[in-house]
Design a protein around this motif. Structure first.
Motif, PDB file in Angstrom:
ATOM      1  N   ASN A 183      63.287  63.063  17.690  1.00 32.98           N
ATOM      2  CA  ASN A 183      64.091  62.702  18.855  1.00 32.98           C
ATOM      3  C   ASN A 183      63.636  63.431  20.111  1.00 32.98           C
ATOM      4  OD1 ASN A 183      66.769  60.972  18.162  1.00 32.98           O
ATOM      5  ND2 ASN A 183      66.146  62.160  16.384  1.00 32.98           N
ATOM      6  N   HIS A 189      60.877  62.355  22.466  1.00 29.29           N
ATOM      7  CA  HIS A 189      61.114  61.229  23.377  1.00 29.29           C
ATOM      8  C   HIS A 189      61.419  61.696  24.801  1.00 29.29           C
ATOM      9  CE1 HIS A 189      61.115  59.048  19.622  1.00 29.29           C
ATOM     10  NE2 HIS A 189      61.089  57.916  20.299  1.00 29.29           N
ATOM     11  N   TYR A 220      58.603  60.463  26.623  1.00 28.64           N
ATOM     12  CA  TYR A 220      58.362  59.040  26.340  1.00 28.64           C
ATOM     13  C   TYR A 220      57.572  58.364  27.455  1.00 28.64           C
ATOM     14  CZ  TYR A 220      59.402  54.138  25.277  1.00 28.64           C
ATOM     15  OH  TYR A 220      59.304  52.797  25.007  1.00 28.64           O
ATOM     16  N   HIS A 233      61.498  53.016  20.838  1.00 28.91           N
ATOM     17  CA  HIS A 233      62.290  54.191  21.246  1.00 28.91           C
ATOM     18  C   HIS A 233      63.383  54.472  20.223  1.00 28.91           C
ATOM     19  CE1 HIS A 233      64.382  57.051  23.741  1.00 28.91           C
ATOM     20  NE2 HIS A 233      63.523  56.877  24.740  1.00 28.91           N
TER      21      HIS A 233
END
Length: 227
Positions: free
Chosen positions: A83, A86, A89, A102
């Motif tokens: 997580n 990200h 990202y 995602h």
């Protein structure tokens, strides 16, 4: 079937669990029905929470190196069973033409699949994930998070326990935090760190909706592969 790339190693056990969930959740009767997958498991990626909250080394170069490897292997899309990663990202997406699924979008789809369409929801994750508001801003649903003392006393040590392969020890503190969020009115609790579902799975099943973001990402990958 298209090749799936898994940018992993953050941590290694979470990546292995993603591969297990991907296999178990894929409708299949024979080897050839499963999704061709390349796992790039590189535990040398600098710590994501340290990078975000305490000035640690930037993980983006290592993340992009993994993306390049998956591109070279012929992958058609990438998933990242971490997580906190990200938080980079946009930088990763700018470095490749491949779609990157995602994990927060996957969690949102899993909330809907379990019939949770409004908040508040509970959110557990690393201090980095919470500080970056990865879920709070992208989900568009009211999120309840642990207070700072609980985060540092219970959640982050348990993430470390799972990374150290002391999984059973992580269950009771993580369950306590999840139950506390439920008591505050959460309709479901999102396990927004891929170590946390491993700890929660080490003890009795909780009696309220829990979103395993490893499984949610695996479902998103299966949907991509079968489109």
């Amino acid at each position: 079937m298209k090749m799936l790339g898994v940018l992993g190693g953050m941590g290694p056990l979470a990546s292995a669990e993603f591969m297990r969930q991907l296999t178990l959740l894929t409708p299949a009767e024979r080897d050839q029905d499963h999704i061709p997958t390349i796992l790039w498991s590189d535990p040398r990626v600098p710590d994501r929470t340290a990078a975000r909250v305490s000035g640690g080394e930037d993980p983006l170069p290592a993340l992009v190196r993994g993306i390049r490897g998956l591109e070279a292997a012929g992958c058609g899309a990438i998933v990242i069973p971490c997580n906190t990663a990200h938080g980079w990202y946009e930088g990763m997406r700018a470095a490749t033409d491949l779609p990157i699924l995602h994990i927060v979008d996957a969690a949102a789809a899993e909330l809907r699949r379990q019939g949770v369409t409004e908040g508040p929801i509970g959110l557990m994750g690393t201090t980095g994930t919470l500080a970056m508001r990865l879920y709070q801003d992208r989900l568009g649903i009211e999120c309840l998070t642990p207070d700072a003392e609980t985060q540092e006393r219970l959640v982050m040590p348990c993430v470390g326990l799972v990374k150290a392969n002391r999984i059973a020890e992580a269950y009771a503190p993580l369950a306590e935090v999840a139950q506390g969020l439920r008591a505050r009115g959460a309709k479901a609790v999102v396990l927004g760190c891929t170590e946390i579902p491993l700890g929660i799975a080490a003890g009795p099943t909780l009696d309220f909706p829990v979103i395993d973001t490893i499984a949610a990402l695996a479902r998103a990958a299966i949907l991509w592969a079968r489109e």
